[in-house]
Design a protein around this motif. Structure first.
Motif, PDB file in Angstrom:
ATOM      1  N   GLN A 155       0.913  -1.216   0.001  1.00 54.90           N
ATOM      2  CA  GLN A 155       0.054   0.032   0.018  1.00 54.90           C
ATOM      3  C   GLN A 155       0.664   1.537  -0.177  1.00 54.90           C
ATOM      4  O   GLN A 155       0.435   2.366  -0.522  1.00 54.90           O
ATOM      5  CB  GLN A 155      -1.102  -0.120   1.215  1.00 54.90           C
ATOM      6  CG  GLN A 155      -1.877  -0.947   0.985  1.00 54.90           C
ATOM      7  CD  GLN A 155      -3.100  -0.998   2.052  1.00 54.90           C
ATOM      8  OE1 GLN A 155      -2.843  -1.209   3.477  1.00 54.90           O
ATOM      9  NE2 GLN A 155      -4.299  -0.703   1.851  1.00 54.90           N
ATOM     10  N   ASP A 162       1.855   1.923  -3.252  1.00 53.83           N
ATOM     11  CA  ASP A 162       0.911   2.241  -4.259  1.00 53.83           C
ATOM     12  C   ASP A 162       0.779   1.498  -5.543  1.00 53.83           C
ATOM     13  O   ASP A 162       1.093   2.103  -6.591  1.00 53.83           O
ATOM     14  CB  ASP A 162       0.578   3.483  -4.459  1.00 53.83           C
ATOM     15  CG  ASP A 162      -0.612   3.755  -5.275  1.00 53.83           C
ATOM     16  OD1 ASP A 162      -1.494   3.162  -5.216  1.00 53.83           O
ATOM     17  OD2 ASP A 162      -0.564   5.132  -5.892  1.00 53.83           O
ATOM     18  N   PRO A 187      -6.719   1.407  -6.498  1.00 55.74           N
ATOM     19  CA  PRO A 187      -6.166   0.985  -5.549  1.00 55.74           C
ATOM     20  C   PRO A 187      -6.380  -0.202  -4.958  1.00 55.74           C
ATOM     21  O   PRO A 187      -7.375  -0.853  -5.131  1.00 55.74           O
ATOM     22  CB  PRO A 187      -6.420   1.855  -4.475  1.00 55.74           C
ATOM     23  CG  PRO A 187      -7.016   3.106  -5.307  1.00 55.74           C
ATOM     24  CD  PRO A 187      -7.638   2.708  -6.305  1.00 55.74           C
ATOM     25  N   THR A 214      -6.876  -3.392  -2.540  1.00 60.08           N
ATOM     26  CA  THR A 214      -7.761  -3.653  -1.100  1.00 60.08           C
ATOM     27  C   THR A 214      -7.262  -4.924  -0.630  1.00 60.08           C
ATOM     28  O   THR A 214      -7.449  -5.894  -1.253  1.00 60.08           O
ATOM     29  CB  THR A 214      -9.154  -3.660  -1.210  1.00 60.08           C
ATOM     30  OG1 THR A 214      -9.474  -2.386  -2.142  1.00 60.08           O
ATOM     31  CG2 THR A 214      -9.682  -3.713  -0.178  1.00 60.08           C
TER      32      THR A 214
END
Length: 713
Positions: free
Chosen positions: A379, A382, A415, A417
């Motif tokens: 995350q 990214d 993005p 999850t």
């Protein structure tokens, strides 16, 4: 770019050697390629986000070279074959900082050496071989021992002043050990550890991670930030040396080291002096084999005529010295498309994100998946499905994603999850550590754990297959490996498709494994950060399970291959499975290694006979087994190496003592031949094992005497 496919339809490695590249079809295609190369080079030298990975740039350059060779009228003034680096700066170099020519294989290296001999009118006196650091070239001036200026290469004639960044660079002292006036040239680079630290610093300050260590070093050398990113320096040349230190490249480098400057000779890669081109070929192959273990990136090896007199006589072309060449390695960082992100759950419940990739050749291997480390890292970086990503594979390490080209991201990329429940059992996830884990731990994967415990390389329980395990788990007869030893004939006979005879055979088969050595039990437990080889090493080092469970962290670090981090993980894992170990022991499962701890240190086997694969000082030889050995499985072949007193290795390198080659041997045998390593036929290895077990020392010695080096290919 050439869009070539391998025989299996996957993307082939780009053709980076002009000898094999094809020219552009039109002058317009050529001019477009030159413009693309100049843009990529500008980004490369500036340390910005990489526009082309190394292999793509080299392939583009190769086509430009062959196009200019066949159509000299096309040649552009700003062609990368004529211009080095990027537009210069305010600092004029004392002598030009030229580029260096490339070869890509042994044939090209020998051709270069033959041309150099012809230019000299005699053979080169001797050569040096040193790592080609994947960094940013700089010139460093010292006046009376004090650092006064650092300049980038720029266009090779003028560069940019980056003296203010000297504080960041390890290996480049502000004062030398002697008050000399000298100019030193070398590479600023980033070690693997410093690259990881630099990426963390960038993320902590809200910036994207670096694309790769090379661009990280180049960008950090120019940037003025509120935080410091660590850099390193390695010298490869100097001007202004006294005559007694300037008669050869090797003596010049040794003098720089004495002045306190980090050099290629002092690095983990080292500088090798070679008498002829055959020795050079061996040294190049040896350094290539160690590429992944150096702790910093190299993209090849630099070979030079060592004597200054030979260099002076050979001279220079317009852009490179004739007395030096770079042998380029396959790129260890490439770009490809991230197709999707899958999630894997391991035997111990560890949950890991895995990148599924458009196939790409990295370091000579086709890569279709790569690790994304952990969800927090994923995350922060990214990285999304559809991204063009950087895939890195240094040496034989597992491929990893180091970042994404965010400017090339598709507009519809979403993005990522992370999962909210365990993908395998639907249970809670423990997020207390960086590596997420199913809250049920090993219980989440009881079937996978049991399959591993019963597998051939672990306890090898004959007749206990996946369907029977499924039935036992479904009926509640077993919950862990120890429960297998409590099974009886009536219980098994009552199950579908078993019956009394089959049940009796299975109970006897399970009972027979109680006598397996401790190393098999350790393997079957599936301790994280261990495997078959390391489990054998641990068992032979400690001798008993009691000693293993009682070992302090410092004792773990005495085992070959176990460092501080691995010791902590293994110790914690063993504490977690201690109740299972106790339960196994209560059922009579053996918890000792027959050879005991003496096998790791003594020069004698249990029968008192000398161990054939021990050196005179008692240290084990490193042996690689590739292909089939008569009468042995692959794992038994590795076990045999250790029984004979050696250290079994899964990879061939210059540190390998010899390679056992049997039917079906593949790339390891080829690599051994390339390195000129000693070879032992698998049949003779089997005879060696038989002789050793029979105590026939003379035969064992005679067989080992047939192990002879093969000439490098």
């Amino acid at each position: 770019m050439q869009d070539d496919l391998a025989a299996d339809g996957t993307a082939a490695a780009p053709i980076v050697d002009p000898a094999h590249a094809r020219p552009h079809a039109t002058a317009e295609e050529y001019r477009s390629a030159v413009a693309q190369a100049r843009r990529a080079a500008a980004a490369y030298y500036a340390g910005e986000q990489t526009l082309l990975d190394d292999a793509e740039y080299d392939a583009l350059y190769a086509r430009i070279v062959v196009s200019e060779r066949e159509h000299p009228q096309w040649r552009a003034d700003d062609s990368p074959t004529a211009v080095v680096g990027t537009p210069g700066g305010d600092i004029e170099h004392s002598t030009p900082m030229l580029s260096i020519g490339n070869v890509f294989d042994t044939e090209g290296l020998h051709d270069w050496a033959a041309k150099l001999d012809k230019a000299l009118g005699r053979p080169v006196t001797r050569y040096t071989v040193e790592p080609k650091i994947d960094g940013l070239a700089i010139a460093v001036r010292y006046v009376e021992g004090r650092l006064t200026l650092i300049a980038t290469r720029g266009d090779g004639y003028t560069g940019e002043d980056v003296t203010s960044q000297a504080r960041l660079i390890a290996g480049l002292p502000t004062r030398l050990s002697a008050p000399v006036t000298i100019e030193i040239r070398g590479e600023v680079y980033m070690t693997d550890a410093d690259f990881a630290m630099g990426c963390d610093l960038r993320l902590a300050h809200g910036e994207p991670v670096f694309a790769n260590p090379r661009s990280a070093a180049a960008g950090s050398l120019r940037a003025q930030r509120v935080y410091d990113v660590p850099l390193s320096f390695m010298a490869y040349a100097a001007t202004g040396l006294p005559d007694e230190h300037a008669h050869s490249h090797s003596t010049a480098i040794a003098h720089l080291a004495a002045l306190g400057v980090a050099t290629t000779a002092e690095s983990s890669a080292g500088l090798t002096v070679c008498a002829d081109i055959d020795e050079v070929t061996t040294a190049v192959a040896a350094l290539g084999a160690r590429r992944g273990d150096l702790g910093f990136g190299i993209d090849g090896v630099v070979i030079k005529a060592d004597l200054a007199a030979d260099q002076a006589q050979a001279g220079y072309s317009t852009r490179a010295p004739r007395w030096g060449i770079a042998h380029k390695f396959p790129a260890d960082t490439r770009t490809t498309t991230l197709l999707r992100i899958d999630v894997q759950v391991g035997r111990t419940g560890v949950i890991t994100p895995v990148a599924v990739l458009e196939p790409v050749q990295v370091g000579g291997v086709v890569v279709t998946s790569a690790t994304l480390h952990n969800f927090a890292d994923l995350q922060r970086r990214d990285v999304r499905a559809g991204d063009t990503v950087y895939v890195r594979r240094a040496g034989d390490v597992i491929p990893e994603i180091t970042g994404a080209v965010h400017d090339a991201r598709p507009a519809d990329a979403e993005p990522y999850t992370p999962p909210v429940t365990c993908p395998r059992c639907g249970g809670d996830i423990d997020r207390s550590n960086q590596r997420w884990r199913c809250a049920r731990g090993r219980a989440c994967g009881e079937k996978a754990t049991l399959l591993y415990f019963t597998s051939r390389d672990a306890m090898d329980i004959e007749g206990l297959g996946e369907k029977i395990l499924d039935a036992l788990l479904a009926a509640g007869h077993i919950t862990d490996a120890a429960d297998l030893y409590a099974l009886d004939v009536p219980t098994l006979a009552a199950m579908d498709r078993l019956g009394t005879v089959s049940a009796t055979n299975l109970v006897n088969s399970i009972a027979a494994t109680k006598a397996r050595p401790l190393s098999r039990v350790l393997t079957g437990l599936g301790i994280r950060m261990t495997g078959r080889t390391l489990s054998r090493r641990i068992a032979r080092h400690f001798g008993t399970m009691d000693a293993i469970l009682a070992a302090a962290l410092a004792e773990w670090e005495q085992v070959d291959g176990i460092g501080t981090e691995r010791a902590a993980v293994i110790s914690a894992e063993l504490a977690e499975v201690a109740p299972l170990i106790a339960k196994l022991a209560a059922h009579g499962v053996n918890m000792t290694e027959p050879t005991g701890p003496a096998a790791a240190t003594d020069d004698t086997a249990t029968a008192g006979s000398a161990l054939p694969l021990r050196r005179p000082d008692g240290t084990p030889m490193t042996v690689v087994v590739t292909g089939s050995v008569p009468g042995l499985t692959r794992n038994q072949g590795n076990e045999a190496v250790e029984e004979l007193g050696g250290k079994s290795s899964g990879s061939v390198s210059a540190r390998t003592d010899f390679v056992v080659v049997g039917d079906g041997a593949g790339s390891k045998a080829t690599k051994a031949a390339d390195l000129g390593l000693p070879i032992l036929d698998a049949d003779k290895f089997a005879q060696l094992l038989t002789a050793h077990r029979a105590g026939d020392h003379d035969t064992a010695t005679a067989i080992l005497a047939t192990v002879t080096p093969t000439p490098p290919r």
